[in-house]
Design an enzyme around this catalytic site. Sequence first.
Site, PDB file in Angstrom:
ATOM      1  N   LYS A  17       0.773  -1.164  -0.025  1.00  0.00           N
ATOM      2  CA  LYS A  17      -0.064   0.051   0.006  1.00  0.00           C
ATOM      3  C   LYS A  17       0.928   1.380  -0.100  1.00  0.00           C
ATOM      4  CE  LYS A  17      -4.023  -2.049   2.227  1.00  0.00           C
ATOM      5  NZ  LYS A  17      -5.031  -1.877   3.222  1.00  0.00           N
ATOM      6  N   GLY A  65      -0.044   1.161  13.546  1.00  0.00           N
ATOM      7  CA  GLY A  65       0.744   0.815  12.299  1.00  0.00           C
ATOM      8  C   GLY A  65      -0.291   1.430  11.107  1.00  0.00           C
ATOM      9  N   GLY A  66       0.194   1.051   9.774  1.00  0.00           N
ATOM     10  CA  GLY A  66      -0.385   1.430   8.735  1.00  0.00           C
ATOM     11  C   GLY A  66      -1.919   1.570   8.700  1.00  0.00           C
TER      12      GLY A  66
HETATM   13  P1  ATR Z   1      -0.160  -2.674   9.648  1.00  0.00           P
HETATM   14  O1  ATR Z   1       0.289  -1.664   8.744  1.00  0.00           O
HETATM   15  O2  ATR Z   1      -1.093  -3.760   9.257  1.00  0.00           O
HETATM   16  O3  ATR Z   1      -1.050  -1.738  10.766  1.00  0.00           O
HETATM   17  P2  ATR Z   1       2.255  -2.531  11.101  1.00  0.00           P
HETATM   18  O4  ATR Z   1       2.688  -1.491  10.959  1.00  0.00           O
HETATM   19  O5  ATR Z   1       3.290  -3.950  11.426  1.00  0.00           O
HETATM   20  O6  ATR Z   1       1.024  -3.379  10.460  1.00  0.00           O
HETATM   21  O7  ATR Z   1       1.568  -2.556  12.902  1.00  0.00           O
HETATM   22  C1  ATR Z   1       1.277  -3.698  13.670  1.00  0.00           C
HETATM   23  C2  ATR Z   1       0.644  -3.281  15.048  1.00  0.00           C
HETATM   24  O8  ATR Z   1       0.265  -4.307  15.703  1.00  0.00           O
HETATM   25  C3  ATR Z   1       1.542  -2.312  15.774  1.00  0.00           C
HETATM   26  O9  ATR Z   1       1.000  -1.282  16.300  1.00  0.00           O
HETATM   27  C4  ATR Z   1       1.910  -3.337  16.748  1.00  0.00           C
HETATM   28  O10 ATR Z   1       2.640  -2.795  17.939  1.00  0.00           O
HETATM   29  P3  ATR Z   1       4.008  -2.230  17.757  1.00  0.00           P
HETATM   30  O11 ATR Z   1       3.953  -0.868  17.017  1.00  0.00           O
HETATM   31  O12 ATR Z   1       4.340  -2.010  19.320  1.00  0.00           O
HETATM   32  O13 ATR Z   1       5.021  -3.221  17.154  1.00  0.00           O
HETATM   33  C5  ATR Z   1       0.812  -4.123  16.962  1.00  0.00           C
HETATM   34  N1  ATR Z   1       1.082  -5.480  17.449  1.00  0.00           N
HETATM   35  C6  ATR Z   1       1.461  -6.740  16.808  1.00  0.00           C
HETATM   36  N2  ATR Z   1       1.649  -7.562  17.578  1.00  0.00           N
HETATM   37  C7  ATR Z   1       1.094  -7.313  18.969  1.00  0.00           C
HETATM   38  C8  ATR Z   1       0.902  -7.654  20.172  1.00  0.00           C
HETATM   39  N3  ATR Z   1       0.991  -9.330  20.314  1.00  0.00           N
HETATM   40  N4  ATR Z   1       0.275  -7.073  21.031  1.00  0.00           N
HETATM   41  C9  ATR Z   1       0.322  -6.028  20.844  1.00  0.00           C
HETATM   42  N5  ATR Z   1       0.334  -5.085  19.839  1.00  0.00           N
HETATM   43  C10 ATR Z   1       0.871  -5.795  18.954  1.00  0.00           C
END
Ligand code: ATR
Length: 270
Positions: free
Chosen positions: A66, A130-131
Site C-alpha cells: 500500500k 501501524g499503517g
Molecule cells: P499494519 O500496517 O497492518 O498496521 P504494522 O505497521 O506492522 O502493520 O503494525 C502492527 C501493529 O500491531 C503495531 O501497532 C504493533 O505494535 P508495535 O508498534 O508496538 O509493534 C501491533 N502488534 C503486533 N503484535 C502485537 C501484540 N502481540 N500485542 C500488541 N500489539 C501488537
Amino acid sequence: MADLYAVMGNPIAHSKSPAIHRLFAKQTGNDIHYQAILVDTENFPEAIHSFIEKGGKGLNITVPFKQSAFEMADNLSEEARLAGAVNTLSINTDGTLRGDNTDGSGLITDLANNLGIKLSAMRILILGAGGAVRGILLPLIQQEPHSITIVNRTVQRAEELALAFHDHFSISACGYENLAGQTYGLIINATSASLTGKLPPLANNILADSGYCYDLAYADKPTSFVKWGLNQNARIATDGLGMLVEQAAESFYIWYGVRPDTKNVIASLR
Ligand code: ATR
C-alpha cells in the site's frame, strides 16, 4: 472485451477481493475480468507497468504494497495522502495513476450503515499504531466522535500518529498499562496480534456497557479480539469482513460510478 482489474499483494491466495468484485459486476451488469496477482516483494513497480501494458484499468493493493502504491501514484485523494497508503489505483487513459484509499470509508460504512453504530460523541479506543490505523483516522475524525485514544505497545508510534493528525483532531496516545479505569464505547483492533491468536494486554472493564468491539482483521472463525469482546459483554463484537466488502464497493464506485448493494455480498461471504 471485459475490463481488466486485479488485486496485488503478497500473499494473495486467500484474498476475497476477486469473489467480491465478480459479485458486484454481476449485480451491476458490468463485464469485468478481476484477477488476484501475487507480486514478488522486490518487483511491485514492474508488476504495475506490466498490468498497464496489458490494458488494465484498475487495481486493489493489499499488504505489503500500500505504501509503494502511494509512492507510485501521480495524484492522490486527501484520504490517501493522509493515510500515506493507497489501496485503490485507477489507470487513467494517458497511463497516469490515481491513488485512493477506501479503507477508512469502508470501515465507517460498515460501522454506521451496516451495524447501526452512532459514532458522533463516541469514546473510541484504537489498539495499534501501524499503517492500518493511519488509513482509518481521518474518516473516523470526520464522524466527530467525543474522543479518540490510540494505545500501542510501542507508545512512541501512537504519539507520532497523534502528532501527524494534530491539525484535524486532538488524539490521545498511551500504553496499555494506562487503560485501567478508563471506558470506551467502541474499541477497534488494528494490531496484527489477532490473526496469530494473540491479544494485546487489555485490562478488564474498559469496554463501556453496551459497547462495541470491531476487529479490522477477518477470519473464518472468531478472532481472539472478537472472543475478548464477547467475553466483555459487547453489544456487537465483529471482525472486519464488512469493512472489506465496503472498501471494495467504494473502489468499484471509483471505477464504475455505481454503488453495488453490499448487504447480500457480505451475507453470501459469511
Ligand atoms: P499494519 O500496517 O497492518 O498496521 P504494522 O505497521 O506492522 O502493520 O503494525 C502492527 C501493529 O500491531 C503495531 O501497532 C504493533 O505494535 P508495535 O508498534 O508496538 O509493534 C501491533 N502488534 C503486533 N503484535 C502485537 C501484540 N502481540 N500485542 C500488541 N500489539 C501488537
